[in-house]
Structures are given as C-alpha cells and as structure tokens.
Design an enzyme around this catalytic site. Sequence first.
Site, PDB file in Angstrom:
ATOM      1  N   ARG A  65      41.285  57.786  58.687  1.00 11.27           N
ATOM      2  CA  ARG A  65      41.776  57.102  59.886  1.00 11.27           C
ATOM      3  C   ARG A  65      41.848  58.139  61.001  1.00 11.27           C
ATOM      4  O   ARG A  65      42.375  59.230  60.823  1.00 11.27           O
ATOM      5  CB  ARG A  65      43.129  56.466  59.618  1.00 11.27           C
ATOM      6  CG  ARG A  65      43.072  55.505  58.424  1.00 11.27           C
ATOM      7  CD  ARG A  65      44.315  54.652  58.306  1.00 11.27           C
ATOM      8  NE  ARG A  65      44.313  53.884  57.060  1.00 11.27           N
ATOM      9  CZ  ARG A  65      43.654  52.757  56.877  1.00 11.27           C
ATOM     10  NH1 ARG A  65      42.928  52.264  57.865  1.00 11.27           N
ATOM     11  NH2 ARG A  65      43.702  52.131  55.721  1.00 11.27           N
TER      12      ARG A  65
ATOM     13  N   GLN B  59      43.620  48.540  42.435  1.00  9.69           N
ATOM     14  CA  GLN B  59      42.824  47.443  43.004  1.00  9.69           C
ATOM     15  C   GLN B  59      41.714  47.930  43.933  1.00  9.69           C
ATOM     16  O   GLN B  59      40.757  47.202  44.199  1.00  9.69           O
ATOM     17  CB  GLN B  59      43.735  46.487  43.787  1.00  9.69           C
ATOM     18  CG  GLN B  59      44.808  45.830  42.943  1.00  9.69           C
ATOM     19  CD  GLN B  59      45.938  45.274  43.784  1.00  9.69           C
ATOM     20  OE1 GLN B  59      45.925  44.114  44.181  1.00  9.69           O
ATOM     21  NE2 GLN B  59      46.931  46.096  44.062  1.00  9.69           N
ATOM     22  N   ARG B  60      41.843  49.133  44.441  1.00 10.71           N
ATOM     23  CA  ARG B  60      40.860  49.645  45.401  1.00 10.71           C
ATOM     24  C   ARG B  60      39.737  50.420  44.729  1.00 10.71           C
ATOM     25  O   ARG B  60      38.725  50.722  45.361  1.00 10.71           O
ATOM     26  CB  ARG B  60      41.546  50.560  46.438  1.00 10.71           C
ATOM     27  CG  ARG B  60      42.488  49.823  47.353  1.00 10.71           C
ATOM     28  CD  ARG B  60      42.230  50.007  48.821  1.00 10.71           C
ATOM     29  NE  ARG B  60      42.095  51.354  49.288  1.00 10.71           N
ATOM     30  CZ  ARG B  60      42.871  51.907  50.218  1.00 10.71           C
ATOM     31  NH1 ARG B  60      43.905  51.247  50.703  1.00 10.71           N
ATOM     32  NH2 ARG B  60      42.628  53.122  50.645  1.00 10.71           N
TER      33      ARG B  60
ATOM     34  N   LYS C  78      59.092  26.497  29.771  1.00 10.26           N
ATOM     35  CA  LYS C  78      57.811  27.189  29.972  1.00 10.26           C
ATOM     36  C   LYS C  78      57.919  28.556  29.321  1.00 10.26           C
ATOM     37  O   LYS C  78      58.850  29.323  29.589  1.00 10.26           O
ATOM     38  CB  LYS C  78      57.531  27.342  31.470  1.00 10.26           C
ATOM     39  CG  LYS C  78      56.157  27.860  31.804  1.00 10.26           C
ATOM     40  CD  LYS C  78      55.107  26.776  31.642  1.00 10.26           C
ATOM     41  CE  LYS C  78      53.773  27.176  32.268  1.00 10.26           C
ATOM     42  NZ  LYS C  78      53.130  28.308  31.624  1.00 10.26           N
ATOM     43  N   ARG C  79      56.959  28.897  28.462  1.00  9.82           N
ATOM     44  CA  ARG C  79      57.092  30.113  27.650  1.00  9.82           C
ATOM     45  C   ARG C  79      56.891  31.384  28.460  1.00  9.82           C
ATOM     46  O   ARG C  79      57.508  32.416  28.179  1.00  9.82           O
ATOM     47  CB  ARG C  79      56.103  30.075  26.482  1.00  9.82           C
ATOM     48  CG  ARG C  79      56.156  31.329  25.635  1.00  9.82           C
ATOM     49  CD  ARG C  79      56.216  31.057  24.185  1.00  9.82           C
ATOM     50  NE  ARG C  79      56.438  32.311  23.459  1.00  9.82           N
ATOM     51  CZ  ARG C  79      57.528  32.613  22.811  1.00  9.82           C
ATOM     52  NH1 ARG C  79      58.544  31.758  22.777  1.00  9.82           N
ATOM     53  NH2 ARG C  79      57.654  33.755  22.163  1.00  9.82           N
TER      54      ARG C  79
ATOM     55  N   ALA D 229      48.834  31.424  37.886  1.00 12.58           N
ATOM     56  CA  ALA D 229      50.173  31.934  38.210  1.00 12.58           C
ATOM     57  C   ALA D 229      51.052  30.777  38.688  1.00 12.58           C
ATOM     58  O   ALA D 229      50.697  30.057  39.627  1.00 12.58           O
ATOM     59  CB  ALA D 229      50.087  33.016  39.280  1.00 12.58           C
TER      60      ALA D 229
ATOM     61  N   ASP E  30      38.248  45.581  60.791  1.00  9.39           N
ATOM     62  CA  ASP E  30      38.331  45.264  62.220  1.00  9.39           C
ATOM     63  C   ASP E  30      38.496  46.504  63.096  1.00  9.39           C
ATOM     64  O   ASP E  30      37.892  46.609  64.157  1.00  9.39           O
ATOM     65  CB  ASP E  30      39.501  44.311  62.469  1.00  9.39           C
ATOM     66  CG  ASP E  30      39.184  42.887  62.029  1.00  9.39           C
ATOM     67  OD1 ASP E  30      38.001  42.621  61.760  1.00  9.39           O
ATOM     68  OD2 ASP E  30      40.108  42.070  61.959  1.00  9.39           O
ATOM     69  N   GLY E  31      39.339  47.434  62.657  1.00  7.15           N
ATOM     70  CA  GLY E  31      39.548  48.647  63.449  1.00  7.15           C
ATOM     71  C   GLY E  31      38.275  49.456  63.587  1.00  7.15           C
ATOM     72  O   GLY E  31      37.997  50.033  64.640  1.00  7.15           O
TER      73      GLY E  31
ATOM     74  N   ASP F 265      40.634  43.480  51.203  1.00  9.50           N
ATOM     75  CA  ASP F 265      41.612  42.481  51.637  1.00  9.50           C
ATOM     76  C   ASP F 265      41.002  41.137  51.999  1.00  9.50           C
ATOM     77  O   ASP F 265      41.710  40.131  52.074  1.00  9.50           O
ATOM     78  CB  ASP F 265      42.409  43.002  52.836  1.00  9.50           C
ATOM     79  CG  ASP F 265      43.138  44.299  52.529  1.00  9.50           C
ATOM     80  OD1 ASP F 265      43.531  44.486  51.365  1.00  9.50           O
ATOM     81  OD2 ASP F 265      43.312  45.113  53.456  1.00  9.50           O
TER      82      ASP F 265
END
Length: 322
Positions: free
Chosen positions: A73, A252-253, A214-215, A187, A104-105, A128
């Site tokens: 950045r 996750q990245r 609900k289990r 979920a 976007d940036g 994202d």
Amino acid sequence: MIKKIGVLTSGGDAPGMNAAIAAVVKAAISKGIEPYVVKEGYKGLVNKWIEKVNINFASDIISRGGTVIGSARFVEFKEESVRQVAVNNLKEMGIEALVVIGGDGSYQGAEKLTRMGINCVGLPGTIDNDIVSSDYTIGFDTALNTVVRSIDQIRDTMQSHNRCAVVEIMGNGCGDLTLYGATATGAEVFSTHESKLSEEEICAKVKELAEKNKRSVIVAVSEKMYDAHKLAEKIEKASGYVTRATILGHVQRGGSPTAMDRYLATTAGMFAVDQLVAGKGGLYVGMSDNKLVARDIDSTLNMPKKDKSNEYNELRKINAAC
C-alpha cells in the site's frame, strides 16, 4: 504498436494474481512485446523496481498463491508529483502501457496514470469480491473454497459434540464470502455488513434452534462487525450450547488458486493486453454475465451495489429450518 508492457499487483494479495501476471507476460511475448514486472506495486514504479521477465518466469508461477512480485500500500501515490516520478521512470525504460491487478484503490492510481500518458488497464484481484462492476474477482473462488472447507471441518466437531461455532470470515465490508459460504455449508445463522443482525437477534435465533434440538449450529459472521469470542460467550449463555469462535483470518488469502480463478485470471490477462495493444487505457476488465468486458475505470468506481436482500431472506428461511 507498443513495444513494452509492464504489470504490477497492488493492495491485498489474492490467489490467481500470479496466473494473471503469467497471462500478461505470455500474451505480450506472443505479440512480440517485451514484458516487465514491477515489484511492490506502485511503490516499485517510483523506486524503479522494474525487471524484464521471460516465458520461464511466467510458466513457473501459475499455480502459486499470493503474488510473486509483491504488493504494497502506497498512499503517497495520490500525490501528482510522486506519480510523475513513476511516469518518468516508465518512459525512461520505454514502457508504454501497464496492467494493474488489484481493487478499487488500485484502479484510481491506474486512471490517474492513464491521464498522465501511460495507458493502464485494471484487472479485479481481491478475495473480497467487492468490485461491483464485476460478477466475480480473481481470488474470490479460492478464498470461498477455503471458507467452505473450514466450515465443513468445524461442523464435524460441532456435530460430534452438540455444539455451536461462531466463524468469522473476511470480506472487508463486503459480505459475499460470508453469504456464499453460508449458502454452500448450510450455516444456520449468518450476518454481514449488508444484512446485519444484532447480537441479541443472533442469540435468539440460536436459542430457537437449541429448543428444536438442532445438534450443531454454525454462526457465520463477516469480519469487523463483532468481537467473535465475546459473541460466542453470549450465545452460550443464551442457548445452552457450548460455543466457540474461530477466526479464519489470513488462511483465506493464501493457497494455490482454483481452476476457476486460474481461468478468470488467464483470460482477463490476455484480454487486458489486447486492450493495450489497441491503444486503449483507463479501462477496467470485469466479468459480466459470464463474459469479459472493458469499462472505463471512472464508471466502475461509481456503480451501485446489487441488492441481495431477497437472497439473504430466502437463505435464512431454509438454513434455519429443522
């Protein structure tokens, strides 16, 4: 005909960025154009961290996660005097056009460079999926698969022990990873910035599920909304479920990009080079109705976000059912 093209990655890393870099390099070489990579994003333009690469470089990176040329950045790039240094460096090296992979940036910088004489085309690289002018972004599918795999594994333990889990998912203000993840894993409760539930509402919904025996229960929430561990404590007190929080975080990245991310990255990279060869700049390449399109960057930054309220409501109905 342009003779040299550069490529850089900017903002957060995303799986598939390397495949996009490779596509730009290979597409350029196939057209007799010299490819260059810029290290560390816009910062590398200013510091002249620019290197010529070849077909071997491209072949070696397609399956790798992250970005091998680095990303950083660089808020100073907002200053015209700083951007002028970058333009001067590119012109000195004879690089006439640039592919920018990011969000976007990153596009804002690309648009400004185009106005200063360096044609730029942007590619959507972010897990994202928060670039509204593209149906999907490079990296989203890989991150989503990581989210789904993680929730599935957490569910195994919750189901074994009759428990509830709060799972915090990335998104940086966009709830697509959470929404799609909740859809794919069933979920029972989920909350995003676009469709936020209060902590009291979440506790009440989990309590209802406990009363229906609900289990196992998964509560999927987008990041930067709650203290996940404190929310788990409140859920446990309200529902009686032993409840724990898992923050998926940067797992996750990372990771090798999925086939779909590689396909999107490769086709988008090729498409971007075609636009530059045609003498076009100030463009953003996105996926719309399963087709690649090139729009001017200014319009992409101001497109309204799609309303997914009905999708949220319908999914909540079926996921909460017993």
